[in-house]
Design a protein around this motif. Structure first.
Motif, PDB file in Angstrom:
ATOM      1  N   ASP A   1       0.871  -1.174   0.000  1.00 35.67           N
ATOM      2  CA  ASP A   1       0.000   0.000   0.000  1.00 35.67           C
ATOM      3  C   ASP A   1       0.911   1.228   0.000  1.00 35.67           C
ATOM      4  N   THR A   2       1.107   1.834  -1.181  1.00 32.44           N
ATOM      5  CA  THR A   2       2.080   2.936  -1.253  1.00 32.44           C
ATOM      6  C   THR A   2       1.509   4.240  -0.692  1.00 32.44           C
ATOM      7  N   GLY A   3       0.185   4.362  -0.648  1.00 31.45           N
ATOM      8  CA  GLY A   3      -0.412   5.556  -0.050  1.00 31.45           C
ATOM      9  C   GLY A   3       0.031   5.697   1.406  1.00 31.45           C
ATOM     10  N   ALA A   4       0.262   4.562   2.061  1.00 33.48           N
ATOM     11  CA  ALA A   4       0.684   4.578   3.472  1.00 33.48           C
ATOM     12  C   ALA A   4       2.007   5.324   3.639  1.00 33.48           C
ATOM     13  N   LEU A   5       2.854   5.277   2.607  1.00 33.51           N
ATOM     14  CA  LEU A   5       4.150   5.970   2.696  1.00 33.51           C
ATOM     15  C   LEU A   5       3.952   7.483   2.673  1.00 33.51           C
ATOM     16  N   TYR A   6       3.078   7.949   1.790  1.00 37.05           N
ATOM     17  CA  TYR A   6       2.799   9.394   1.719  1.00 37.05           C
ATOM     18  C   TYR A   6       2.107   9.857   3.000  1.00 37.05           C
ATOM     19  N   ARG A   7       1.235   8.991   3.517  1.00 37.29           N
ATOM     20  CA  ARG A   7       0.561   9.322   4.773  1.00 37.29           C
ATOM     21  C   ARG A   7       1.579   9.425   5.916  1.00 37.29           C
ATOM     22  N   THR A   8       2.585   8.566   5.884  1.00 37.59           N
ATOM     23  CA  THR A   8       3.579   8.560   6.962  1.00 37.59           C
ATOM     24  C   THR A   8       4.456   9.807   6.909  1.00 37.59           C
TER      25      THR A   8
ATOM     26  N   ILE B   1      -1.952   6.811  10.728  1.00 39.23           N
ATOM     27  CA  ILE B   1      -1.953   7.373   9.366  1.00 39.23           C
ATOM     28  C   ILE B   1      -3.346   7.353   8.723  1.00 39.23           C
ATOM     29  N   ARG B   2      -4.338   6.840   9.430  1.00 41.21           N
ATOM     30  CA  ARG B   2      -5.688   6.719   8.834  1.00 41.21           C
ATOM     31  C   ARG B   2      -6.640   7.846   9.226  1.00 41.21           C
ATOM     32  N   THR B   3      -6.138   8.899   9.830  1.00 43.20           N
ATOM     33  CA  THR B   3      -7.036   9.984  10.239  1.00 43.20           C
ATOM     34  C   THR B   3      -7.262  10.957   9.068  1.00 43.20           C
TER      35      THR B   3
ATOM     36  N   TYR C   1      -2.669  15.796   4.904  1.00 42.51           N
ATOM     37  CA  TYR C   1      -1.226  15.977   4.776  1.00 42.51           C
ATOM     38  C   TYR C   1      -0.644  15.116   3.649  1.00 42.51           C
ATOM     39  N   ALA C   2      -1.154  13.877   3.525  1.00 43.98           N
ATOM     40  CA  ALA C   2      -0.636  12.973   2.491  1.00 43.98           C
ATOM     41  C   ALA C   2      -0.866  13.582   1.114  1.00 43.98           C
ATOM     42  N   SER C   3      -2.062  14.122   0.914  1.00 45.47           N
ATOM     43  CA  SER C   3      -2.400  14.691  -0.372  1.00 45.47           C
ATOM     44  C   SER C   3      -1.489  15.885  -0.664  1.00 45.47           C
ATOM     45  N   ALA C   4      -1.197  16.696   0.354  1.00 39.44           N
ATOM     46  CA  ALA C   4      -0.333  17.868   0.155  1.00 39.44           C
ATOM     47  C   ALA C   4       1.111  17.454  -0.125  1.00 39.44           C
ATOM     48  N   VAL C   5       1.669  16.557   0.685  1.00 34.84           N
ATOM     49  CA  VAL C   5       3.089  16.209   0.503  1.00 34.84           C
ATOM     50  C   VAL C   5       3.330  15.407  -0.778  1.00 34.84           C
ATOM     51  N   SER C   6       2.282  14.673  -1.241  1.00 34.34           N
ATOM     52  CA  SER C   6       2.487  13.846  -2.428  1.00 34.34           C
ATOM     53  C   SER C   6       2.665  14.684  -3.697  1.00 34.34           C
ATOM     54  N   LYS C   7       2.391  15.965  -3.603  1.00 33.31           N
ATOM     55  CA  LYS C   7       2.568  16.833  -4.783  1.00 33.31           C
ATOM     56  C   LYS C   7       4.012  17.313  -4.909  1.00 33.31           C
TER      57      LYS C   7
ATOM     58  N   VAL D   1       9.533  14.779  -2.268  1.00 35.80           N
ATOM     59  CA  VAL D   1       8.927  13.738  -1.419  1.00 35.80           C
ATOM     60  C   VAL D   1       8.782  12.452  -2.232  1.00 35.80           C
ATOM     61  N   ARG D   2       8.354  12.586  -3.481  1.00 37.95           N
ATOM     62  CA  ARG D   2       8.185  11.410  -4.336  1.00 37.95           C
ATOM     63  C   ARG D   2       9.535  10.740  -4.564  1.00 37.95           C
ATOM     64  N   ALA D   3      10.579  11.561  -4.779  1.00 41.11           N
ATOM     65  CA  ALA D   3      11.925  11.001  -4.986  1.00 41.11           C
ATOM     66  C   ALA D   3      12.400  10.302  -3.718  1.00 41.11           C
TER      67      ALA D   3
ATOM     68  N   ASP E   1      -0.443  -0.932  -4.870  1.00 37.15           N
ATOM     69  CA  ASP E   1      -1.483   0.011  -5.247  1.00 37.15           C
ATOM     70  C   ASP E   1      -1.023   1.434  -5.009  1.00 37.15           C
ATOM     71  N   GLY E   2      -1.381   2.310  -5.954  1.00 39.50           N
ATOM     72  CA  GLY E   2      -0.951   3.700  -5.841  1.00 39.50           C
ATOM     73  C   GLY E   2      -1.510   4.534  -6.962  1.00 39.50           C
ATOM     74  N   ARG E   3      -0.733   5.514  -7.390  1.00 40.08           N
ATOM     75  CA  ARG E   3      -1.186   6.395  -8.464  1.00 40.08           C
ATOM     76  C   ARG E   3      -0.215   6.351  -9.642  1.00 40.08           C
ATOM     77  N   ASP E   4       1.061   6.067  -9.345  1.00 37.62           N
ATOM     78  CA  ASP E   4       2.106   6.138 -10.378  1.00 37.62           C
ATOM     79  C   ASP E   4       2.923   4.850 -10.404  1.00 37.62           C
ATOM     80  N   ILE E   5       2.295   3.747 -10.005  1.00 39.46           N
ATOM     81  CA  ILE E   5       3.047   2.494  -9.916  1.00 39.46           C
ATOM     82  C   ILE E   5       3.426   2.002 -11.318  1.00 39.46           C
ATOM     83  N   GLY E   6       2.454   2.007 -12.238  1.00 38.07           N
ATOM     84  CA  GLY E   6       2.727   1.524 -13.591  1.00 38.07           C
ATOM     85  C   GLY E   6       3.533   2.503 -14.423  1.00 38.07           C
TER      86      GLY E   6
ATOM     87  N   GLU F   1      -4.488  16.575 -13.155  1.00 38.56           N
ATOM     88  CA  GLU F   1      -3.844  17.743 -13.783  1.00 38.56           C
ATOM     89  C   GLU F   1      -2.591  18.202 -13.061  1.00 38.56           C
ATOM     90  N   ARG F   2      -2.247  17.543 -11.928  1.00 44.33           N
ATOM     91  CA  ARG F   2      -1.072  18.016 -11.193  1.00 44.33           C
ATOM     92  C   ARG F   2       0.189  17.736 -12.005  1.00 44.33           C
ATOM     93  N   GLU F   3       1.212  18.566 -11.754  1.00 37.54           N
ATOM     94  CA  GLU F   3       2.423  18.475 -12.559  1.00 37.54           C
ATOM     95  C   GLU F   3       3.240  17.226 -12.246  1.00 37.54           C
TER      96      GLU F   3
HETATM   97  O1   DC Z   1      -4.305   5.840  -1.439  1.00 43.19           O
HETATM   98  P1   DC Z   1      -4.285   6.760  -0.239  1.00 43.19           P
HETATM   99  O2   DC Z   1      -5.568   7.500  -0.018  1.00 43.19           O
HETATM  100  O3   DC Z   1      -3.785   6.114   1.022  1.00 43.19           O
HETATM  101  O4   DC Z   1      -3.188   7.865  -0.628  1.00 43.19           O
HETATM  102  C1   DC Z   1      -2.888   8.936   0.216  1.00 43.19           C
HETATM  103  C2   DC Z   1      -2.433  10.124  -0.622  1.00 43.19           C
HETATM  104  O5   DC Z   1      -1.180   9.874  -1.252  1.00 43.19           O
HETATM  105  C3   DC Z   1      -3.405  10.530  -1.741  1.00 43.19           C
HETATM  106  O6   DC Z   1      -3.592  11.935  -1.673  1.00 43.19           O
HETATM  107  C4   DC Z   1      -2.702  10.169  -3.021  1.00 43.19           C
HETATM  108  C5   DC Z   1      -1.256  10.085  -2.658  1.00 43.19           C
HETATM  109  N1   DC Z   1      -0.552   8.997  -3.323  1.00 43.19           N
HETATM  110  C6   DC Z   1       0.270   9.304  -4.368  1.00 43.19           C
HETATM  111  O7   DC Z   1       0.382  10.476  -4.739  1.00 43.19           O
HETATM  112  N2   DC Z   1       0.979   8.308  -4.971  1.00 43.19           N
HETATM  113  C7   DC Z   1       0.860   7.026  -4.574  1.00 43.19           C
HETATM  114  N3   DC Z   1       1.564   6.077  -5.174  1.00 43.19           N
HETATM  115  C8   DC Z   1      -0.007   6.689  -3.505  1.00 43.19           C
HETATM  116  C9   DC Z   1      -0.709   7.710  -2.899  1.00 43.19           C
END
Ligand code: DC
Length: 227
Positions: free
Chosen positions: A35-42, A91-93, A99-105, A109-111, A129-134, A187-189
């Motif tokens: 669960d890669t979202g957990a990393l951004y949440r952390t 991390i589930r609050t 915060y996860a949504s903000a830092v993931s931009k 942080v992604r690097a 599972d994530g957004r940019d895995i593939g 649409e995010r960069e």
């Molecule tokens: O899937 P999630 O709701 O736990 O993800 C938390 C946040 O992290 C969500 O705003 C999207 C972002 N995220 C991301 O940018 N890339 C990923 N691979 C996983 C999550």
């Protein structure tokens, strides 16, 4: 190729049932579910804990040096440790989501999280599972599935989930929120949400959890045969 060795990338917007499908597939096929979202949440949680504003980009980047994240798998369950503390619950609050949504931009942080994810991917036998895995993390995954549902279907699911929790919400507000988030995410960069060119797009309107799991398992079985 043994199905247990496959690397499966599962991307898509929130509310498409990604994590539940990924968990079910992992359990059925004997893969590790990441669960890669957990990393951004952390990362987000660290900033919140240290009183750093979610949009104070420079401060967030400077603080990354002090963030230590460890991923472990115990009995098929992912454990995330932040500086030694198991933060699975914290991390589930709503605050952590914000915060996860903000830092993931933030590209830095992604690097910062790239190696942790690629190290796990390299072992094989994973469904991530994530957004940019593939597109970024496992561009050479044997199978890429982009799982989504129409905004109306995702709004119906979210509405049901919230009302079942006893929250009073308005369906139109939920739908509006989903449409706004989709627009922002695609649409995010940095790492915009979009299917990889070679991803299979699975629109799961009308599919329940078991049916969605079955679809992914069938795609995996087919892929395993040809690899
Ligand atoms: O899937 P999630 O709701 O736990 O993800 C938390 C946040 O992290 C969500 O705003 C999207 C972002 N995220 C991301 O940018 N890339 C990923 N691979 C996983 C999550």
């Amino acid at each position: 190729m043994d199905i247990k060795k496959l690397r499966v990338a599962l991307d898509g917007p929130s509310g498409a049932g990604k994590s539940t499908v990924a968990k079910g597939v992992a359990a059925a096929a004997g893969l590790i579910y990441v669960d890669t979202g957990a990393l951004y949440r952390t990362v987000g949680l660290y900033m919140a804990d240290h009183g750093i504003d979610a949009y104070a980009t420079d401060e967030i980047i400077a603080a990354l040096d002090r963030v230590s994240i460890e991923l472990a798998y115990e009995n098929g369950t992912q454990i995330v440790r932040l500086c030694g503390e198991d933060v699975g619950g914290r991390i589930r609050t709503e605050q952590a989501s914000y915060y996860a949504s903000a830092v993931s931009k933030i590209p830095e942080v992604r690097a910062f999280l790239l190696k942790t994810q690629q190290d796990i991917a390299a072992q094989g036998g994973v469904i991530m599972d994530g957004r940019d895995i593939g597109t970024v993390i496992m561009p050479d995954a044997e199978l890429k599935v982009f799982i989504t549902a129409t905004p109306e279907e995702r709004a119906r699911r979210r509405y049901k989930e919230l009302t079942e929790k006893g929250q009073s919400v308005n369906y139109d507000d939920v739908l509006e929120n989903i449409i706004a988030r989709d627009k922002q995410d695609s649409e995010r960069e940095t790492a915009p949400l979009k299917p990889a060119d070679d991803a299979i797009v699975f629109v799961n309107d009308g599919y329940d959890l078991d049916a969605s799991i079955k679809v992914v398992l069938e795609l995996m079985a087919r892929r395993a045969k040809t690899r």
